[in-house]
Write an enzyme that holds these catalytic residues in place. Structure first.
Site, PDB file in Angstrom:
ATOM      1  CB  CYS A  81      -0.965   0.010   1.174  1.00 49.63           C
ATOM      2  SG  CYS A  81      -0.189  -0.188   2.793  1.00 49.63           S
ATOM      3  CG  HIS A 107      -4.339   1.091   4.009  1.00 46.96           C
ATOM      4  ND1 HIS A 107      -3.832   0.099   3.201  1.00 46.96           N
ATOM      5  CD2 HIS A 107      -5.137   1.860   3.213  1.00 46.96           C
ATOM      6  CE1 HIS A 107      -4.317   0.241   1.982  1.00 46.96           C
ATOM      7  NE2 HIS A 107      -5.098   1.314   1.960  1.00 46.96           N
ATOM      8  CG  ASP A 155      -8.348   1.863   0.490  1.00 48.02           C
ATOM      9  OD1 ASP A 155      -7.295   1.276   0.204  1.00 48.02           O
ATOM     10  OD2 ASP A 155      -8.971   1.671   1.551  1.00 48.02           O
TER      11      ASP A 155
END
Length: 538
Positions: free
Chosen positions: A88, A194, A212
């Site tokens: 991520c 994240h 995201d």
């Protein structure tokens, strides 16, 4: 200095309209997407799913009207899905770097200069990131290594109001973007730590749009900014540090074009320790009387695998897919590299390095002739791994053949290209390595299955003396503090002064100096602690 383009193509307009252009923004109408949206998702607690319902359309439209969605259009144009569950941070960073049109200084695939997760390996080996993920400090390190300007703040060194100001500023501009590091639990989402970019801000409702990068898991969604701050204020169990946010923008200077530092090889820590700790101590203890003695003190104990740490950035392409000519942009880039090489060789420091290398007392030979085969071999293997899309290094690869050949450019001029054959993971791959050259002919060896033969080569590929010279220029200024003889210390300061360098070489030196400082901080465990300090190359 002119910098070659990114090999992106201009969108023919008309008939097409660039989504991120002024005209493209005027055409944006989320209501037209209603028929394409999935309607099975419900609100995730405080999160508002970015699907085409009227309330979501109103949020976007109002933020757009208020000018706090300017950054969205560039980001959404380069929106990507992380390729690994733990990538991520890498996906968020490559997305932002591409949105800012930062030149990676090397190719991704084919002619395309483009950031991909597999290219972000300066501060942490990709195989380790794939297993363990990546920390906030190392993403900051990667952003700096990639040539971005970074301002990073943990929540315990900032405030909600300051965060709001930064989000609003970047959401109102295409020139900077915010990446948030947060824990998913406060947002009532599954998972733990994240990273994702912030794509916009609604001032009236005080909500941020999270793009995201785990798109296989959650779509883009609006969240209240105070709740996002709460999610960022959690502690990362790996570092025992607060999470936070970083503002990423484009530096005025260009990327590093000739050399970069790498932590892929297991010896990088010993080399970093030698350069940052042992060299200053040796200079303090040896009591040198001349520049030549200073160079001997540094080079005679220099680790033999320096080139595994300090790598030449090669322009590489697959042989079977390569065109018969070098295109204009490739030729321009190689011309810039050749110009920087000439700037290195025009420095007084290079003359001292050249004299030292030729001296009878030198314990090592750093001639171009002795190192050409190894340079070609390493560049071929490195380039093949990149072009084949490998994550990390190939388990088995070596160069079988490498020779120089001429290739014409688009304006009918000729250019020298190293053509090689690489054996990687059970198959052979032919590649071309485009090297910066000049008109001087030199008789140099050709590499073939580990044996040298003869061929005529142009002399201006990066050689060992170039590497040693730029290494000396890139060492921190405090390296020379321990030289006892004042006149000698002043002469060294003059030789390494940035004020005496041309712009292209100065930018190259500053970039390497910053990389060296960041990797050393990573090595000694202070990368995560010193984020509140400006990460500048001093």
């Amino acid at each position: 200095m002119a910098v070659a383009g990114l090999y992106r193509r201009l969108l023919p307009c008309p008939p097409a309209v660039d989504f991120s252009s002024f005209e493209g923004k005027k055409c944006t109408n989320l209501e037209s997407y209603v028929n394409y949206c999935w309607m099975g998702l419900e609100d995730f607690g405080w999160s508002y799913v970015f699907q085409c319902r009227k309330d979501i359309y109103d949020l976007f439209h109002e933020a757009l009207q208020n000018g706090t969605m300017e950054g969205f259009f560039k980001l959404i144009s380069y929106f990507q899905t992380q390729s690994e569950p733990a990538f991520c941070g890498l996906a968020s960073l490559s997305m932002v770097l591409n949105a800012l049109a930062i030149d990676p200084g090397r190719k991704w695939k084919g002619p395309w200069r483009w950031f991909d997760e597999s290219m972000l390996d300066c501060c942490e080996p990709l195989e380790k990131v794939k297993v363990d993920g990546i920390t906030f400090g190392k993403v900051v390190c990667l952003a700096n290594c990639a040539g971005a300007k970074v301002e990073a703040l943990r929540t315990n060194h900032s405030s909600l109001d300051e965060f709001r100001r930064f989000v609003k500023r970047c959401a109102s501009s295409e020139d900077c973007h915010v990446i948030a590091s947060y824990h998913r639990a406060p947002l009532k989402q599954t998972g733990t730590g994240h990273f994702s970019p912030i794509g916009g801000y609604h001032a009236g409702k005080d909500m941020a749009l999270i793009l995201d990068v785990a798109r296989f898991k959650y779509p883009p969604h609006w969240v209240p900014l105070p709740l996002l701050w709460e999610a960022m204020s959690t502690i990362d169990e790996t570092t025992q540090q607060h999470r936070g946010f970083m503002l990423i923008s484009k530096r005025c200077e260009g990327p590093s074009l000739l050399y970069t530092l790498s932590c892929k090889h297991e010896s990088w820590e010993s080399i970093s320790t030698y350069l940052m700790e042992q060299v200053p101590q040796l200079l303090k203890e040896e009591g040198s009387d001349s520049v030549n003695q200073v160079l001997s003190t540094i080079f005679e104990s220099l680790p033999a695998n320096l080139t595994d740490f300090m790598k030449w950035i090669a322009e590489v392409r697959r042989l079977e897919s390569a065109e018969k000519t070098v295109d204009k942009e490739e030729a321009e880039l190689l011309a810039i590299k050749g110009e920087i090489l000439q700037q290195i060789r025009a420095t007084e420091m290079y003359k001292f390095v050249d004299k030292w290398a030729l001296s009878a007392t030198s314990c090592c030979t750093f001639s171009a002739e002795a190192n050409f085969s190894e340079i070609v071999k390493n560049c071929c293997c490195q380039g093949a791994a990149t072009l084949c899309g490998m994550v990390g290094e190939a388990k088995e690869h070596f160069c079988k053949r490498a020779c120089m050949r001429s290739m014409s450019t688009c304006d009918t001029a000729s250019m020298e290209v190293v053509s090689g054959t690489v054996f990687a993971n059970g198959s052979e791959q032919g590649i071309d390595v485009l090297v910066p050259t000049a008109a001087q002919i030199k008789h140099l060896p050709c590499y073939n299955n580990g044996e040298s033969s003869s061929a005529n080569f142009l002399q201006w590929y990066p050689a060992s003396k170039d590497l040693l010279t730029i290494l000396l220029l890139a060492l921190p200024p405090q390296t020379w503090h321990g030289i006892q003889k004042k006149e000698l210390q002043e002469e060294i300061y003059r030789l390494v002064s940035l004020d005496n360098l041309f712009t292209g070489l100065r930018e190259e030196v500053l970039h390497l100096r910053l990389q060296l400082r960041l990797l050393y901080k990573f090595q000694i465990g202070k990368l995560e602690e010193d984020l509140q300090e400006p990460l500048v190359a001093i």
